[in-house]
Design a protein around this motif. Structure first.
Motif, PDB file in Angstrom:
ATOM      1  N   GLU A 151     -88.250  10.080 -44.880  1.00 55.75           N
ATOM      2  CA  GLU A 151     -87.494   8.862 -44.607  1.00 55.75           C
ATOM      3  C   GLU A 151     -87.161   8.686 -43.133  1.00 55.75           C
ATOM      4  N   ALA A 152     -86.842   9.776 -42.466  1.00 60.29           N
ATOM      5  CA  ALA A 152     -86.510   9.688 -41.041  1.00 60.29           C
ATOM      6  C   ALA A 152     -87.720   9.216 -40.236  1.00 60.29           C
ATOM      7  N   GLU A 154     -90.171   7.365 -41.417  1.00 58.24           N
ATOM      8  CA  GLU A 154     -90.351   5.950 -41.782  1.00 58.24           C
ATOM      9  C   GLU A 154     -89.376   5.057 -41.001  1.00 58.24           C
ATOM     10  N   ARG A 155     -88.118   5.478 -40.911  1.00 55.19           N
ATOM     11  CA  ARG A 155     -87.124   4.707 -40.160  1.00 55.19           C
ATOM     12  C   ARG A 155     -87.514   4.594 -38.704  1.00 55.19           C
ATOM     13  N   LEU A 156     -87.914   5.713 -38.103  1.00 55.24           N
ATOM     14  CA  LEU A 156     -88.271   5.720 -36.695  1.00 55.24           C
ATOM     15  C   LEU A 156     -89.498   4.848 -36.429  1.00 55.24           C
ATOM     16  N   GLY A 158     -90.365   2.281 -38.037  1.00 55.13           N
ATOM     17  CA  GLY A 158     -90.027   0.890 -38.256  1.00 55.13           C
ATOM     18  C   GLY A 158     -89.275   0.241 -37.115  1.00 55.13           C
ATOM     19  N   ARG A 159     -88.805   1.031 -36.178  1.00 52.81           N
ATOM     20  CA  ARG A 159     -88.040   0.492 -35.052  1.00 52.81           C
ATOM     21  C   ARG A 159     -88.953   0.329 -33.849  1.00 52.81           C
TER      22      ARG A 159
END
Length: 160
Positions: A151-152, A154-156, A158-159
């Protein structure tokens, strides 16, 4: 009994996966392997493959694996060979198989202009540390491995 080392070839995926799983079991992470024969085929033998493997055979049986890729050191100004996985089957330990795999990688590194070979060892794996020290390797003091995944990651990603 003669140990033979050869580059992995198309068709070796099942044996490579078997050894990756066996290594994960040894490293106390039996459920961590997500690789499949198909993913190994794509990454090891697909167009523009960036991951490589050498296999050890004794009497025609595949008993060892060294899976590696190239990285780069800005400090040395040269590529480095990164050993992701080294595995020798229980029955083949003590036969020189691990040393033969690493000697092959050392020649590969030299042929590719690499300044060094890097790898990580689990902190509890004293047998491996003793073996690596015996062949002249040393622990890199001061550097800690870091990772981002799941998840981390994926979050990174996405930014912007």
């Amino acid at each position: 009994m003669t140990v033979t080392i050869r580059p992995a070839r198309l068709g070796d995926e099942a044996d490579i996966l078997r050894m990756v799983i066996a290594l994960a079991v040894y490293e106390r992470e039996p459920d961590a392997v997500k690789a499949t024969e198909e993913s190994l085929r794509a990454t090891l033998f697909g167009a523009n493959a960036q991951v490589f493997a050498h296999l050890a055979e004794i009497d025609g049986q595949i008993v060892g694996l060294a899976l590696w890729f190239l990285t780069y050191s800005t400090w040395t100004g040269a590529p480095s060979l990164y050993l992701e996985d080294l595995y020798v089957a229980d029955a083949a330990r003590g036969t020189g198989t691990g040393r033969a795999l690493l000697s092959t990688l050392a020649r590969e590194a030299k042929a590719r202009g690499c300044a060094r070979i890097d790898w990580a060892v689990l902190d509890w794996n004293e047998k491996a540390k003793k073996f690596y020290s015996h062949i002249g390797a040393h622990h890199s003091v001061g550097w800690e491995p870091w990772r981002i995944e799941g998840e981390a990651l994926e979050r990174l990603a996405g930014r912007g």
